[in-house]
Design a protein around this motif. Structure first.
Motif, short mmCIF file in Angstrom:
data_model
loop_
_atom_site.label_atom_id
_atom_site.label_comp_id
_atom_site.label_asym_id
_atom_site.label_seq_id
_atom_site.Cartn_x
_atom_site.Cartn_y
_atom_site.Cartn_z
N GLN A 179 0.73 -1.36 -0.04
CA GLN A 179 0.09 -0.09 0.20
C GLN A 179 0.92 1.18 0.04
OE1 GLN A 179 -2.35 -0.83 3.56
NE2 GLN A 179 -4.16 -1.51 2.24
N GLU A 182 2.13 1.99 -3.22
CA GLU A 182 1.30 2.47 -4.27
C GLU A 182 0.82 3.86 -4.00
OE1 GLU A 182 -2.11 -0.33 -3.96
OE2 GLU A 182 -0.87 -1.93 -5.04
N ILE A 183 0.82 3.98 -2.57
CA ILE A 183 0.61 5.40 -2.18
C ILE A 183 1.42 6.50 -2.93
CG2 ILE A 183 0.32 7.13 -0.39
CD1 ILE A 183 -1.03 4.75 1.15
N SER A 187 -0.35 5.77 -7.45
CA SER A 187 -1.39 4.80 -8.24
C SER A 187 -2.59 4.62 -7.20
CB SER A 187 -0.75 3.33 -8.51
OG SER A 187 -0.22 2.69 -7.39
N LEU A 188 -2.43 4.74 -5.76
CA LEU A 188 -3.13 4.48 -4.80
C LEU A 188 -3.63 6.00 -4.27
CD1 LEU A 188 -5.25 2.74 -3.09
CD2 LEU A 188 -3.38 2.65 -1.48
N LYS A 189 -4.78 6.50 -4.35
CA LYS A 189 -5.05 7.91 -4.00
C LYS A 189 -5.93 7.97 -2.87
CE LYS A 189 -3.39 10.52 -8.25
NZ LYS A 189 -2.75 9.42 -8.83
N LEU A 191 -7.75 5.41 0.39
CA LEU A 191 -7.87 4.27 1.23
C LEU A 191 -9.01 4.40 2.22
CD1 LEU A 191 -6.11 1.38 1.62
CD2 LEU A 191 -4.91 2.90 3.32
#
Length: 665
Positions: A179, A182-183, A187-189, A191
């Motif tokens: 995670q 990705e953050i 790519s991870l905005k 959660l």
């Protein structure tokens, strides 16, 4: 003494200019102005407060003067903060030596390493365009290892820290390595229903470098939504729900326990906390901290984890902590290095209590410089504008002596960074170091004495600030000296000349083996030494008549070096004996004959024989096999007294025979 600066105006200005919210005033650099100490350190924000305390300064209102670390000579640390105390400015300058020029404050581990490198080389700091700071920095605080290969700098471990993730928002209570990747890669905005606002410490931060490597982003670009903040300051990072930032766990503990200057309590009061992390190989998440007696404390398992746990270092010039180096700095060694029976002052019981109070975990390898143990590290100089190259090999010559070895060499070709010194090393046949010595760059010779006989390897290595160059190597035998002495006596040609030889060895070693005698390049005799190291060598009895200069050589043994000497041998002519056989009378009309024999010891004479009557030669002949029959002329009637005369040769002296009488009738 380090003092607190509490000017409200300075704090207010910092808040307006930089958006920093300082709950309590920060610690100052050594004050008052003009206060300088011997051992200057700069760099990491993570370890600055604990090093300030170890320096004996006042940190967050508590004086540590009673536990200040000092070298055996009384030298102390001067630790300069990563940002300006009181104002929080990242653009201020510092002066670290009396009369020194001000230079940009190194903010973070990487910049501390670059400042130390520039201090060693004379490069400008920062980035080769600032100020020449040669000799202005002695060590760097660092929360990470080297980024440049080499041996110029040694990263000496001080304690164990860990990197956690400070977050705001309950949706971020537990995170995984994937995670986090990705953050921070963008790519991870979102959660758990929260929009994410990732923050990252400033470039040059050791925590930033370590964290990105830990989550697998050493070469992956940061996401466009990642904001840069000052390291270990939660108040300015955790300003909204969904905010998260890598954070030194030790710094979080020290700040929230009121030990270190506070940049995070306001954020913690507003819900900021360290997330639990699922460590690689674990099923559940582990919190980096726990609470003991109302205070935060490290969670050992998190600190010891190889992904998020880390050693923190003091970075020192390798040559300065090498006791054999001409650049050895005993003050640095005393304070920072544990080796053999020597314990670093930073590893003392009182120092480790201070280290523990600032949220770090003490380790038995505090101060270790043992590279094989994998805690101490080495790296090259950082951020150089000049070429980061080492010297080529010197050109080496050797002379083996009595239980000794003399080395001489010529300097290698010049490099952009000047040669600083040479390391001369001697190892035995098993690879054990017999001797190692650093000598100045101006030195061109070095001798090892008092060696036992055996096989050795000698190396000479040129160094510059970057590190060791290529070795110049010699391998061979070192033996004890032998002395050869010889005597002769004048010898007559034909007799056997003799050379009396005595060979002695040093250190009680007896000479054995053969000795060779030469006349020019011709071997004229050999002999084997007896148990006392002596021999009498008989030479050819046909050496020409002359004074000969003979060379007498002893080839040595496995323990003795060869030796030789010159000796003079005089060969003189042999003495002749002349006898004659003759008739007592002859007819005056006949020609009588005389047989002459010439002898000499050890040789058969040759040459001319003359028959004299008085002073007149009346007949001659040539010897063959040492005798000759000579026919006389007709003699007048009467009694004739004659004698034979041998003229001599190159090897036999002339000789007059006895008179004899022949009557002519």
């Amino acid at each position: 003494m380090r003092n607190l600066r509490s000017s409200a105006a300075l704090v207010a200005a910092a808040v307006v200019a930089g958006g920093l919210a300082l709950a309590t005033p920060a610690i100052a650099d050594p004050t008052p102005a003009g206060t300088f100490r011997q051992l200057v350190g700069v760099g990491s924000d993570t370890t600055q407060d604990v090093v300030n305390a170890l320096a004996g300064d006042t940190v967050n209102g508590t004086s540590y003067s009673a536990t200040a670390v000092k070298s055996a000579n009384g030298s102390r640390i001067a630790s300069y903060d990563a940002i300006e105390p009181g104002t929080g400015s990242t653009a201020s300058t510092i002066i670290t030596r009396s009369g020194g020029a001000p230079f940009a404050r190194p903010n973070g581990s990487g910049n501390g390493q670059k400042a130390l490198s520039a201090s060693l080389t004379g490069d400008k700091f920062p980035a080769g365009t600032g100020t020449v700071i040669k000799g202005q920095v002695d060590f760097a605080r660092s929360s990470g290892g080297p980024s440049t290969t080499g041996t110029a700098l040694t990263y000496v471990p001080m304690a164990r820290d860990a990197v956690g993730v400070a977050v705001k928002g309950s949706g971020l209570d537990s995170l995984t390595k994937q995670q986090l990747f990705e953050i921070y890669s963008g790519s991870l905005k979102e959660l758990n229903g929260q929009t994410l606002h990732p923050k990252i410490p400033q470039d040059g931060s050791g925590t930033r470098k370590f964290f990105l490597a830990a989550i697998g982003m050493s070469t992956t670009p940061l996401g466009a939504n990642v904001q840069v903040v000052q390291e270990n300051q939660a108040n300015t990072a955790l300003t909204e729900d969904g905010a998260l930032v890598p954070f030194s766990v030790g710094s979080w503990i020290a700040q929230n326990n009121g030990v270190a200057p506070d940049y995070s309590k306001a954020a913690a009061a507003a819900g900021g906390h360290l997330a639990s992390i699922t460590l690689p190989g674990d099923d559940g998440a582990t919190s980096p901290v726990t609470t003991v007696n109302g205070k935060l404390a490290p969670v050992q398992a998190y600190y010891e984890n190889s992904t998020f746990g880390r050693d923190v270092y003091n970075v020192l010039p390798s040559r300065a902590i090498d006791p054999t180096s001409v650049f050895f700095d005993k003050d640095l060694y005393d304070i920072f290095v544990t080796s053999g029976s020597h314990t670093a002052k930073l590893a003392s019981e009182s120092a480790e209590k201070v280290i523990s109070a600032f949220g770090f975990v003490n380790e038995p390898y505090n101060g270790s410089v043992n590279l094989q143990a994998k805690h101490a590290l080495q790296g090259g100089l950082e951020g150089l504008s000049s070429s980061n190259t080492v010297p080529a090999a010197p050109v080496l010559k050797t002379t083996v002596g009595d239980a000794g070895l003399k080395l001489s060499w010529t300097a290698p070709a010049a490099t952009p960074l000047a040669l600083t010194d040479y390391r001369v090393t001697l190892t035995d046949a098993d690879g054990g170091v017999v001797a190692a010595k650093d000598v100045p760059a101006t030195t061109r010779t070095y001798s090892f004495t008092g060696l036992t006989s055996g096989t050795y390897t000698a190396t000479v290595t040129g160094y510059n600030i970057v590190g060791a160059g290529a070795d110049a190597t010699w391998k061979g035998s070192v033996k004890y000296a032998s002395t050869t002495k010889a005597t002769t006596a004048t010898t007559v040609y034909g007799r056997t000349p003799k050379v009396s030889v005595a060979v002695t060895g040093t250190h009680g070693v007896k000479a054995t083996g053969k000795v060779t005698v030469k006349d020019g390049t011709t071997v004229v005799g050999t002999g084997t030494l007896d148990s006392s190291g002596k021999v009498s060598i008989g030479l050819s009895n046909h050496l020409k008549v002359a004074t000969h200069t003979l060379s007498v050589s002893y080839p040595g043994t496995s323990r003795l070096n060869a030796s030789s000497t010159l000796v003079s041998l005089k060969i003189t002519k042999a003495s002749a004996a002349v006898s004659a056989s003759h008739p007592t009378s002859v007819s005056h009309t006949a020609r009588g004959k005389v047989t002459v024999k010439v002898t000499a010891t050890g040789t058969t004479p040759g040459g001319t024989v003359r028959i004299y009557q008085g002073s007149k030669v009346i007949a001659t002949g040539t010897l063959g096999g040492g005798h000759v029959t000579i026919t006389l002329p007709k003699l007048s009637k009467g009694k004739h007294t004659l004698h034979a005369f041998y003229v001599g040769s190159s090897t036999v002296n002339s000789k007059t025979g006895a008179n004899f009488t022949i009557t002519s009738k």
